[in-house]
Design a protein around this motif. Sequence first.
Motif, PDB file in Angstrom:
ATOM      1  N   ALA A 197      50.575 -43.216  23.615  1.00 31.13           N
ATOM      2  CA  ALA A 197      50.194 -42.945  25.002  1.00 31.13           C
ATOM      3  C   ALA A 197      50.182 -44.214  25.846  1.00 31.13           C
ATOM      4  O   ALA A 197      50.481 -44.173  27.047  1.00 31.13           O
ATOM      5  CB  ALA A 197      48.816 -42.281  25.037  1.00 31.13           C
ATOM      6  N   TYR A 218      53.552 -38.131  15.741  1.00 33.64           N
ATOM      7  CA  TYR A 218      52.781 -38.511  16.919  1.00 33.64           C
ATOM      8  C   TYR A 218      53.210 -39.864  17.481  1.00 33.64           C
ATOM      9  O   TYR A 218      52.673 -40.305  18.500  1.00 33.64           O
ATOM     10  CB  TYR A 218      51.287 -38.523  16.593  1.00 33.64           C
ATOM     11  N   THR A 227      53.870 -30.306  20.152  1.00 30.39           N
ATOM     12  CA  THR A 227      53.534 -31.645  20.652  1.00 30.39           C
ATOM     13  C   THR A 227      54.471 -32.064  21.773  1.00 30.39           C
ATOM     14  O   THR A 227      54.034 -32.611  22.800  1.00 30.39           O
ATOM     15  CB  THR A 227      53.593 -32.668  19.501  1.00 30.39           C
ATOM     16  N   TYR A 280      46.661 -36.598  23.763  1.00 28.41           N
ATOM     17  CA  TYR A 280      46.981 -36.885  22.364  1.00 28.41           C
ATOM     18  C   TYR A 280      45.756 -36.695  21.468  1.00 28.41           C
ATOM     19  O   TYR A 280      45.847 -36.095  20.383  1.00 28.41           O
ATOM     20  CB  TYR A 280      47.514 -38.314  22.222  1.00 28.41           C
ATOM     21  N   ILE A 321      52.770 -32.724  25.416  1.00 34.97           N
ATOM     22  CA  ILE A 321      52.788 -34.130  25.836  1.00 34.97           C
ATOM     23  C   ILE A 321      53.802 -34.329  26.962  1.00 34.97           C
ATOM     24  O   ILE A 321      53.517 -35.020  27.958  1.00 34.97           O
ATOM     25  CB  ILE A 321      53.128 -35.049  24.649  1.00 34.97           C
ATOM     26  N   GLY A 330      48.562 -41.709  18.113  1.00 37.46           N
ATOM     27  CA  GLY A 330      48.697 -41.049  19.404  1.00 37.46           C
ATOM     28  C   GLY A 330      48.294 -41.943  20.557  1.00 37.46           C
ATOM     29  O   GLY A 330      48.968 -41.994  21.595  1.00 37.46           O
TER      30      GLY A 330
END
Length: 506
Positions: free
Chosen positions: A249, A144, A188, A220, A192, A245
Motif C-alpha cells: 500500500a 498481497y 484482492t 489491505y 484493492i 499488504g
Amino acid sequence: DVDLYYDIGRHFIIPNLSLNAAEMGARREAVAESITTVSEVVAAGEVIVRAGSRITPRQEKILEAMYRQMESLARDEGWMGPFLPVLARLLLIIVAFLILYLYLYHFHNQIYVSNPKILALLLIYGLELLLIYLIGIKLNLSIYLFPVAIFSILVTILFDAEIGTFNTFILALLLGILHRFNFSIVLTTIIIGTVACYSTQRVRHRNEFFRSILYLSITYLALIYLIESFKVSPPSDMLNLMGYGLANAILSPLLTIGILPLFESLFGFTTDITLLELSDLNRPLLKRLSLEAPGTYHHSIIVGSLAEAGAKAIEANALLARVGAYYHDIGKMEIPEYFVENQLGIKSKHDKLTPTMSAIVLASHVKKGRIMGEEADLPDEVLNFIEEHHGTMTMTYFLNKAKELGIENANEDDFRYPGPRPRTKETAIVMLADTVEAASRTLAEPKPARIANLVQKIINDRIQSGELEECPLTLKDLAQIKEAFVQILIGVFHYRIEYPKKDDET
C-alpha cells in the motif's frame, strides 16, 4: 600334490545337489511380482498440500507421481490432450481483451481510435503482468505483494476513474485465468484496484497520493484479516501477510509517481497534475504574455474564469478549459500592438493596412501561437485551444471594410481564420468565452439582462455559422454554459458606488 589329491577325491565324492534353472527363474519372477511399486495410497478427495504452505519431500513425490500419471493419461487421449488447458486459457484471455475492445469501441471511441493511448494501455497491462510474474512465480512471494494498485492508479490518472475501474475488473479476470481461478487473487485485485481508482480519481497535486496510501493501507489490513480468517491461518502468518499488504500500500503509489511522467512524455498524456503545473501564472510563457501583451493577458485570465465556470456547469474538464484559455492567445505576443486590447487608446495600426493585410495579421496569431506552444512543449490538448478558439469564423469587420472601400472580388475565405473548428467541449467553451468576453467590453450599461441577451446572441451566431457542429455540445449544455457565463460577467461588471470627495481643508 594338490592335483593328485583332487584326482583321487573325484572318484569318491558324488554330487547330491544340482541347479534347476527353470525352477529358479520361476521363483524369481514370483518374488518380483509380489513386490509392489506403490509406496503410498492417496485416497480420492484427500488434501495433498494446502495453498501457501511449504511442500514436504513426501508431498513433492506425490505431486510428481500425479503429474506423470496425468501426462500419461493425456498422451493416451491423443496429441491434443496436453495442449487443451493451454488453449482454454488462451481463449479466455482473448475473450477478456475482446470485452475491453468492445467497451472502448462503444463507450470511449476517442481512446479506441488513438493508437498512442491504446499502446499505452497495453503497455500498462504488460508491465503489471510482468511484475506479478516476477513476484509470484520467480520469487514465489505472497499474492498481497502483487502491485495491483500501480495498474489501477496509472489507468485512472491517465484516463479516468471509470476506465480505471473497468480495466481493474479485466485485470482481475486475467489473473484468475492465469492462476487457476484463484478466488483470493481475483477478490484482492477487484477490491484493492477499485479503492485505488476511487482514491486517485481527482489527483491535482502529487502529495494527494498520500491519501491513496491511507485508503489502501486500511483496505489491505481489513481484506487480509477477512480472507485469512476464512482460511484459518495462524496469527503469526496473518501478521506477516498484513505487513506485506502495508508495504504494498505504501510502495505502489510512490512507485506510480515515478512511472507516471514516463507515460505522460512518451504517449502525450495530459493529466490534471500537468495542467495544474501549466496553470501557474509564473510560467515563462504566461509571464512573458503579462509583460509584452498585458491587455491580452488580462483578457485570457477572464476567459479562463468564464471557461472554467462553463465547463463545471456541464461537467466537462474545467481545469483543462481554464488552462487552455490561459494559453489560447499567446501568439499575439509577437505583434501585440495590432490587437485592440493592447492598443490602450492609441491610433490603430490597422488604419495603415489594407483590410486583406489586416486579416492576414490577425489570423497569423493562431499559427504563431501553435509554434510558440510547441517550442514550450505544451501538450497537444492545450495546443488545440490555440488552433480552435476562432474556428473558421469570418473577420466580419475587415470583410465589410473591404466592401466599403470597393475592393473587387473580396473573397470571404480570405477573411476567415484557418481553423479547425472546435472538436471538444472544452475548446468550444473557450471559443464562446473568448467572444463573450471581448463583446461584453462594448456594452455601455452591462446590466444582467443585457449581458444575458449578448451571450445568447453570440451562442446563436456560432450555431448558425456551423462552428459548433464538430463538438459534442448539446442545446442543454449551451443553456447551462450561458447561465454560467452570465453569472461570471455580472461579477466582473458589478456596480460600485461613488464615494463622496472630502472638502479641501482651508
